[in-house]
Design a protein around this motif. Structure first.
Motif, mmCIF file in Angstrom:
data_model
loop_
_atom_site.group_PDB
_atom_site.id
_atom_site.type_symbol
_atom_site.label_atom_id
_atom_site.label_comp_id
_atom_site.label_asym_id
_atom_site.label_seq_id
_atom_site.Cartn_x
_atom_site.Cartn_y
_atom_site.Cartn_z
ATOM 1 N N GLY A 1 30.391 -12.126 13.280
ATOM 2 C CA GLY A 1 31.679 -11.682 13.656
ATOM 3 C C GLY A 1 32.357 -10.758 12.347
ATOM 4 N N ILE B 1 28.629 -18.758 13.639
ATOM 5 C CA ILE B 1 29.041 -17.028 14.476
ATOM 6 C C ILE B 1 30.458 -16.228 13.629
ATOM 7 C CG2 ILE B 1 30.343 -16.595 16.542
ATOM 8 C CD1 ILE B 1 28.238 -19.153 17.626
ATOM 9 N N LEU C 1 34.780 -5.425 20.121
ATOM 10 C CA LEU C 1 34.213 -6.617 20.926
ATOM 11 C C LEU C 1 34.019 -8.104 19.925
ATOM 12 C CD1 LEU C 1 34.142 -7.681 23.380
ATOM 13 C CD2 LEU C 1 31.566 -7.073 23.782
ATOM 14 N N LEU C 2 32.952 -7.915 19.125
ATOM 15 C CA LEU C 2 32.638 -8.777 17.957
ATOM 16 C C LEU C 2 33.353 -9.503 17.337
ATOM 17 C CD1 LEU C 2 28.854 -7.105 16.743
ATOM 18 C CD2 LEU C 2 29.172 -9.082 17.917
ATOM 19 N N LYS C 3 34.154 -8.928 16.755
ATOM 20 C CA LYS C 3 35.827 -9.451 15.777
ATOM 21 C C LYS C 3 35.858 -9.814 16.121
ATOM 22 C CE LYS C 3 37.177 -5.538 13.754
ATOM 23 N NZ LYS C 3 38.029 -4.793 13.460
ATOM 24 N N ILE C 4 36.372 -9.733 18.103
ATOM 25 C CA ILE C 4 37.265 -10.786 18.732
ATOM 26 C C ILE C 4 36.883 -11.858 19.408
ATOM 27 C CG2 ILE C 4 38.470 -10.034 21.542
ATOM 28 C CD1 ILE C 4 39.396 -7.547 21.063
ATOM 29 N N THR C 5 35.443 -12.220 19.572
ATOM 30 C CA THR C 5 34.782 -13.259 19.609
ATOM 31 C C THR C 5 35.343 -13.673 18.687
ATOM 32 O OG1 THR C 5 33.292 -11.549 21.054
ATOM 33 C CG2 THR C 5 31.707 -13.386 20.307
ATOM 34 N N ALA C 6 34.490 -13.361 17.145
ATOM 35 C CA ALA C 6 34.037 -14.671 16.292
ATOM 36 C C ALA C 6 36.339 -15.065 15.936
ATOM 37 C CB ALA C 6 34.150 -13.346 15.293
ATOM 38 N N LEU D 1 38.195 -15.543 18.554
ATOM 39 C CA LEU D 1 38.739 -16.781 20.290
ATOM 40 C C LEU D 1 37.499 -17.561 20.004
ATOM 41 C CD1 LEU D 1 38.417 -14.021 22.964
ATOM 42 C CD2 LEU D 1 40.084 -15.190 22.024
ATOM 43 N N VAL D 2 36.487 -17.637 19.166
ATOM 44 C CA VAL D 2 35.558 -18.825 19.335
ATOM 45 C C VAL D 2 36.007 -19.393 18.182
ATOM 46 C CG1 VAL D 2 33.317 -19.400 17.935
ATOM 47 C CG2 VAL D 2 33.166 -17.966 19.645
#
Length: 475
Positions: free
Chosen positions: A320, A316, A192-197, A199-200
């Motif tokens: 991530g 961020i 989830l952290l990798k995906i968030t990074a 997407l951001v």
């Protein structure tokens, strides 16, 4: 499956590698076979990396179906080594086990080099600037420059050592020796952290894109697309874990293809987004030999535009990416130690490799061997060299899996299969073809290094392993 490699090797895949002189050794194999002349490096895909990523996704789809069929024939969990030992015998198992050691080791080396580059960028965010000599690899094929383009080190070897890459391996090796349990919940958080990074970066970065950077879209033609695919394949390493769950599915003929294809679609969309945005932010040629291209691009833009938003986005993405890389390093170090341990259990390696720690009950010797095997080269070598070796090792393992499925279709057609790849023999044949095609995009020197590794492995097998294996003791 979503690899941390997208934060590290995407720059090399986009920009390729440039050298001072032309050499057959640094020329992609297919380029040399078709054009019969050496290149000064290898062409990057440029903005067309989006097509390279889709090509790799197709390769992984076919190979994943083959892997799922082979895994479904064995009623135990395991790796490609376990499956080939049970279905194709000891020699093939040795080759694939020896190849997996290379895959796990050099893929982790590449991730560690990328992690070190991100740690350096993280320290830079807080105003800490270590000496370049002790935070960069000793071998830099394209040299090293600062943000202003000033040369810090010329191409080649220099007196230095990448200590952040070296230390992260040793720290995580100690963690693994003391014992760590794989947790689905923790792994999901890391993903989830990798995906968030990602997407951001895509969402915010798209606001600063200059479409002019996308022209020409195919700067090096299809040769660049193929080379980019052979490099970016590194980001998909580990996808085969999806295919090993065939025995756990209620309806494997439906669920396995859906799981593989759905995962590939999600990853491919995210990776294409990164490639499109990254090449739209700065000229693609500036990403040569950058082990942290995403965060370094954000750093350059935040300095040039004075944007506080980009500076916080950089932090961020850094956090991530680093958390994802730590997760990847742990998983692959654990996997590598398991291969050493399994081959020792089968007496293909000396028994002391399988020695268990008396207190922590972990394969301590195999874990320490795997740790130093990764840590030392991580301090010496660059991201491109390591990613190439990892890619050719992984693709070769997938070639063997595809061949294994073909052989077993003819040799044991009636053997129970929890899952059978659709389309008759077309899927393993297409998998074999596309894997070989991607391998041909790697430079000649990578092929020579890989063959040297295989020859060393075969010498060990015939001089030691064959005489001491379980099969030998039974005869």
């Amino acid at each position: 499956m979503i690899g941390s490699g997208i934060f590290t090797v995407v720059g090399t895949a986009i920009a390729g590698e440039k050298f001072d002189t032309s050499s057959i050794l640094n020329t992609p194999l297919l380029d040399y076979l078709v054009n019969h002349h050496a290149l000064a490096g290898r062409p990057g895909a440029g903005p067309a990396l989006a097509f390279s990523i889709m090509l790799v996704a197709i390769v992984c789809a076919f190979t994943g179906l083959c892997y799922a069929e082979l895994a479904s024939m064995i009623p135990i969990a395991g790796s490609a080594y376990t499956y080939t030992y049970a279905t194709m015998g000891e020699l093939v198992a040795w080759i694939i086990g020896w190849d997996l050691i290379l895959e796990y080791a050099v893929s982790n080396m590449a991730v560690c080099v990328g992690f070190a580059a991100h740690i350096v960028d993280f320290m830079d965010w807080f105003g800490v600037h270590p000496t370049a000599r002790w935070i960069s690899p000793a071998f830099l094929p394209s040299g090293l420059s600062d943000l202003q383009g000033n040369t810090i080190y010329p191409p080649g070897w220099h007196l230095g050592f990448n200590f952040p890459a070296f230390l992260i391996v040793l720290i995580l090796t100690i963690v693994l020796v003391r014992g760590i349990r794989e947790s689905a919940g923790t792994n999901n958080i890391m993903v989830l952290l990798k995906i968030t990074a990602i997407l951001v970066f895509i969402v915010v970065g798209s606001r600063f894109v200059h479409p002019g950077h996308w022209h020409p879209f195919f700067p090096n033609g299809w040769s660049g697309v193929l080379t980019g695919g052979s490099i970016i394949f590194f980001t998909y390493i580990g996808f085969d874990s999806v295919s090993t769950a065939a025995e756990e599915c209620h309806r494997p003929q439906r669920d396995v293809p859906f799981g593989i294809l759905a995962t590939l679609v999600v990853c491919t969309l995210l990776y294409v987004g990164v490639a499109i945005v990254l090449t739209g932010l700065i000229p693609w040629q500036t990403l040569v030999d950058d082990a942290a291209p995403v965060v370094n691009t954000l750093k350059k833009l935040s300095h040039s535009t004075g944007s506080a938003t980009l500076n916080w986005v950089r932090l961020i993405v850094l956090c991530g990416a680093m958390m994802g890389m730590i997760s990847s390093i742990l998983v692959f170090q654990l996997g590598q130690a398991r291969v050493w341990f399994a081959m020792s259990r089968d007496r293909l390696f000396p028994r002391w490799f399988g020695k268990v720690h008396p207190r922590y009950r972990t394969p301590a010797v195999a874990t320490w061997v795997a740790g130093f095997l990764v840590a030392i080269p991580s301090g010496l070598l660059d991201i491109g060299t390591l990613a190439d070796l990892s890619n050719i090792g992984t693709l070769f393992a997938f070639v063997l899996v595809s061949i294994g499925v073909l052989i077993l279709r003819f040799r044991e057609p009636d053997r129970r299969r929890g899952f059978r790849a659709p389309g008759g023999i077309s899927v393993p044949i297409l998998s074999l073809f596309f894997c070989t095609l991607l391998m041909s995009g790697l430079p000649v020197i990578t092929w020579l290094r890989f063959f040297a590794w295989l020859i060393i492995g075969l010498v060990i097998y015939f001089l030691y392993s064959r005489k001491h294996s379980e099969f030998s003791s039974l005869s």
